[in-house]
Design an enzyme around this catalytic site. Structure first.
Site, PDB file in Angstrom:
ATOM      1  N   SER A 135      50.795  43.080  49.539  1.00 52.63           N
ATOM      2  CA  SER A 135      50.812  44.405  48.913  1.00 52.63           C
ATOM      3  C   SER A 135      49.428  44.863  48.478  1.00 52.63           C
ATOM      4  O   SER A 135      49.207  45.256  47.316  1.00 52.63           O
ATOM      5  CB  SER A 135      51.766  44.405  47.730  1.00 52.63           C
ATOM      6  OG  SER A 135      52.991  43.847  48.134  1.00 52.63           O
ATOM      7  N   ARG A 150      40.268  45.514  50.194  1.00 45.91           N
ATOM      8  CA  ARG A 150      39.878  45.281  48.803  1.00 45.91           C
ATOM      9  C   ARG A 150      41.093  44.756  48.056  1.00 45.91           C
ATOM     10  O   ARG A 150      42.226  44.935  48.504  1.00 45.91           O
ATOM     11  CB  ARG A 150      39.399  46.568  48.134  1.00 45.91           C
ATOM     12  CG  ARG A 150      40.484  47.616  47.932  1.00 45.91           C
ATOM     13  CD  ARG A 150      39.989  48.789  47.104  1.00 45.91           C
ATOM     14  NE  ARG A 150      39.178  49.700  47.865  1.00 45.91           N
ATOM     15  CZ  ARG A 150      39.616  50.850  48.390  1.00 45.91           C
ATOM     16  NH1 ARG A 150      40.860  51.223  48.230  1.00 45.91           N
ATOM     17  NH2 ARG A 150      38.826  51.629  49.082  1.00 45.91           N
ATOM     18  N   ASP A 188      54.110  46.071  51.462  1.00 45.18           N
ATOM     19  CA  ASP A 188      55.440  46.185  50.836  1.00 45.18           C
ATOM     20  C   ASP A 188      56.106  47.536  51.116  1.00 45.18           C
ATOM     21  O   ASP A 188      57.338  47.635  51.178  1.00 45.18           O
ATOM     22  CB  ASP A 188      55.400  45.889  49.325  1.00 45.18           C
ATOM     23  CG  ASP A 188      54.347  46.694  48.564  1.00 45.18           C
ATOM     24  OD1 ASP A 188      53.583  47.445  49.202  1.00 45.18           O
ATOM     25  OD2 ASP A 188      54.288  46.549  47.332  1.00 45.18           O
TER      26      ASP A 188
END
Ligand code: BGC
Length: 451
Positions: A135, A150, A188
Site C-alpha cells: 500500500s 517513496r 490495496d
C-alpha cells in the site's frame, strides 16, 4: 471559532475546480511520467474478475501499521473463504536500517504463516502462488515487478526506495526456503477494485476501488489507448487498472484548500511537500488537524483555561478515532464528547467547549468527505462513466470510510452539488472487507490464467 469552521467549508465552485483539475492533471500523467503530479501508475492488471475464479492462493498486505498474511480459497461463484494472521509491525522494522532487514522480517511472517496454515505443503508440489498487496506508491514494470517510489504513512526504510519490491521480497523468502512464489504485486486500491468486482459479478461494472484509512488512494480501469506513457506493445489487452495514488493529487496546491494548520502539519511529516491531498483527508492526519486547531484556540486563551500542561503538545498526539468518536455523539448535550475530552485531554470541558470541539471535528470530517467527492468526480469525468454506466459502483475500505460518522452522507452531499440529485442517486458505495487479501489472491489467480 466560526472563522475556523468557515475555512473548512468546500463550495460547489471549489468542487468543480477540483474535479476539473483532477481530469487535467490525470490526463497529462497518463501520457507522461511525472515527478510532482498525480502519479497514475499502470498496474499491469488487465481485466476485472468475473466471479468465476477458483483455487487456493496466498496473499499478504503491508498496510500502515500491520502486515497481514492470508490464505484465500476462491470458490468460483463470487464467494470466498479467508484465513488470516495479523502481525503488528514493530518500530525497529518500520525504521529498519536496510531493505534486507525489512524484507527479512516480512519473509519470516510468511514462513510462520505457511508452516501453520499449509503444514503439509511439500516443495515438490511447486510453490504456492502469492499476491502481495503493497500500500505504497510503486512504479510497476510488470505484474510482479515494480520499484518503490517513496514511503508514505509510518514506514521509513530509505534504502528500499528505488529498488524492486518483488525481487527483494522474493530473495528474502528464498533465503529461508519458503515455498512461495510472488505472482503479483498490487496496491490495496487495486485489491479493493478486484475484490468488489469479484463479489458484484459480471453484470456490474465497478468503477473505483478506494481506500480511506491511514492513507487514501483509488484505482480504476482505464483504456490502454489512453495510457500513452506505456511503452508500445506492452500489452495486447484493451484495458488496464490504474493506481491513481491520488494522495499525491495537487502536490503544488493549485486548487486544494489550504489552511495554516495544513501547512503546519506538512512540515511535521516524513514526506513534506508531497501527498498533499492525503494530508487533508486520511486517518493519519485528521486527528492532527484537530490538535493544531485546539492548540491555536488554547494559545489565544479562548478555550480550556484549566488544561493540564502539555496535554495538547505532542504532534500526532490525537488519533483520528477521537474526532470520529466525537462526531458520533448523538446526545444534545455532548455527554460523550465531554467523556472523551476527560479521557484524552484530562479536562472537564464546559458545554461551550465541548460544542466547539464537536463543531471542529464535524468540519474536519466533512471537508475530507467533500474533497474525496471532488476526486471521485475527477475519475467519473475522466472516464465518461456517467455516459457509459447506469450505476457508478464504488468499493471502499479503511477506518475512515468505515467508521467516521457521516462520511458517505457528506460525500453524497458533495456529489449532489457536483451533479444534481438524480445523478447522485446513481452512485453506489459498498464496503469491501478484506479487499486487499481477496484482491491479491484474485490477481495471483488471474496471472495463473495468463501464464
Ligand atoms: C499510499 C497508497 C495507498 C494508500 C491507502 C497511501 O499513503 O501511497 O499506495 O493505496 O495510502 O493505503
Amino acid at each position: 471559532m466560526n472563522k475556523l469552521t468557515a475555512d473548512l467549508t468546500v463550495s460547489k465552485a471549489k468542487l468543480d475546480e477540483i474535479a476539473d483539475f483532477f481530469v487535467k492533471t490525470a490526463t497529462s500523467s497518463l501520457a507522461k511520467q511525472t515527478e510532482r503530479g498525480i502519479p497514475m501508475i499502470p498496474t499491469y492488471v488487465t481485466k476485472l474478475p468475473t466471479g468465476k475464479e477458483k483455487g487456493v492462493f496466498l496473499a499478504c498486505d503491508l498496510g500502515g501499521t500491520n502486515f497481514r498474511c492470508c490464505s484465500v480459497v476462491l470458490n468460483g461463484d463470487g464467494t470466498h473463504k479467508i484465513t488470516q494472521d495479523k502481525c503488528h509491525i514493530p518500530e525497529e522494522v518500520l525504521n529498519a536500517k536496510s531493505h534486507v532487514e525489512f524484507y527479512d522480517w516480512l519473509a519470516s511472517c510468511i514462513g510462520d504463516f505457511v508452516a501453520k496454515q499449509h503444514p503439509n505443503w511439500k516443495s515438490d508440489q511447486g510453490k504456492l502462488r502469492m499476491g502481495v498487496t503493497f500500500s505504497y506508491p510503486v512504479n510497476q514494470t510488470g505484474l510482479n515487478r515494480g520499484t518503490l517510489v517513496r514511503w508514505t504513512k509510518k514506514v521509513n526504510v530509505p534504502d528500499a526506495v528505488g529498488r524492486d519490491v518483488c525481487v527483494d521480497f522474493q530473495t528474502a523468502m528464498d533465503r529461508r526456503n519458503i515455498p512461495v512464489y510472488i505472482a503479483a504485486l498490487i496496491n490495496d486500491t487495486t485489491g479493493a477494485l478486484l475484490a468488489r468486482s469479484y463479489m458484484a459479478g459480471e453484470s456490474v461494472h465497478t468503477l473505483l476501488g478506494m481506500i480511506l484509512g491511514t492513507g487514501t488512494n483509488a484505482a480504476y480501469m482505464e483504456d490502454v489507448a489512453k495510457i500513452t506513457k506505456l511503452p508500445a506493445g506492452t500489452t495486447q489487452h484493451k484495458t488496464m487498472a490504474v493506481n491513481t495514488e491520488w494522495g499525491s493529487f495537487d502536490n503544488d496546491l493549485q486548487v486544494l484548500p489550504t489552511t495554516r494548520f495544513d501547512a503546519a502539519i506538512d512540515k511535521l511529516t516524513l514526506n513534506p511537500t508531497v501527498h498533499m491531498f492525503e494530508k487533508r483527508i486520511s486517518g493519519m492526519f485528521m486527528g492532527e488537524i484537530l490538535r493544531q486547531m485546539l492548540c491555536e484556540l488554547h494559545g489565544k486563551g479562548l478555550i480550556f483555561k484549566n488544561l493540564p500542561a502539555g496535554s495538547l503538545d505532542k504532534p500526532f498526539g490525537i488519533d483520528t478515532a477521537t474526532p470520529s468518536q466525537i462526531e458520533a455523539d448523538a446526545s444534545s448535550d455532548n455527554i460523550e464528547v465531554k467523556a472523551i475530552m476527560r479521557d484524552v485531554f484530562g479536562i472537564n470541558p464546559t458545554s461551550e467547549e465541548a460544542h466547539a470541539v464537536r463543531k471542529l471535528s464535524h468540519g474536519i470530517g466533512k471537508r475530507a468527505a467533500y474533497l474525496v467527492a471532488g476526486a471521485i468526480g475527477g475519475v467519473v469525468n475522466l472516464t465518461n462513466a456517467l455516459e457509459k454506466y447506469q450505476y457508478i459502483d464504488i468499493g471502499g475500505d479503511g477506518s475512515v470510510y468505515e467508521f467516521y460518522p457521516g462520511f458517505e452522507k457528506h460525500m453524497r452531499e458533495a456529489l449532489r452539488l457536483l451533479y444534481g440529485e438524480a445523478t447522485e442517486k446513481r452512485f453506489k458505495f459498498g464496503i469491501v472487507k478484506d479487499g486487499s487479501g481477496i484482491g491479491a489472491a484474485l490477481c495471483a489467480s488471474l496471472s495463473a490464467e495468463e501464464a
